[in-house]
Design a protein around this motif. Structure first.
Motif: not given
Length: 117
Positions: A14-39
């Motif tokens: 999503y970051a490569h395409r500059n698209i906002p991303m919705a993250i599920s409550s059922f995510c399997n990775h820590p939320l903080e890690e998901i946002t950090t890898v995109a940044r």
């Protein structure tokens, strides 16, 4: 659940395409890690989908984590207070893979495995 990188790979894409991303409550990775890898790729907005919960303290913890991870919005889901019976999963005795956890919901692999259909 289909790939070990799951939401991490999705967030980078999503970051490569500059698209906002919705993250599920059922995510399997820590939320903080998901946002950090995109940044690390590009600054994109993340939003967190949150179910309405009986446990208001847990729901508040989830929302505070989203704020701390710089999520731009909360997407409340009120149409599914109870998961439906998935007959195909019952017939095939489907279980979430042991290596996965639903971290935002504070469910570890052991708790998930103990859930019966």
């Amino acid at each position: 659940m289909a790939h070990p990188d799951g939401e991490l790979a999705t967030s980078r894409a999503y970051a490569h395409r500059n698209i906002p991303m919705a993250i599920s409550s059922f995510c399997n990775h820590p939320l903080e890690e998901i946002t950090t890898v995109a940044r690390a790729v590009a600054p994109i907005s993340h939003l967190l989908q949150v179910y309405t919960m009986r446990d208001s303290e847990k729901q508040e913890r989830i929302i505070r984590r989203a704020e701390a991870a710089a999520c731009k919005a909360i997407l409340p889901t009120a149409d599914s207070p109870v998961l439906g019976v998935r007959y195909n999963e019952v017939r095939k005795d489907f279980r979430t893979p042991v290596i996965l956890s639903f971290l935002m919901l504070e469910w570890d692999s052991e708790k998930i495995q103990s859930q019966a259909h």
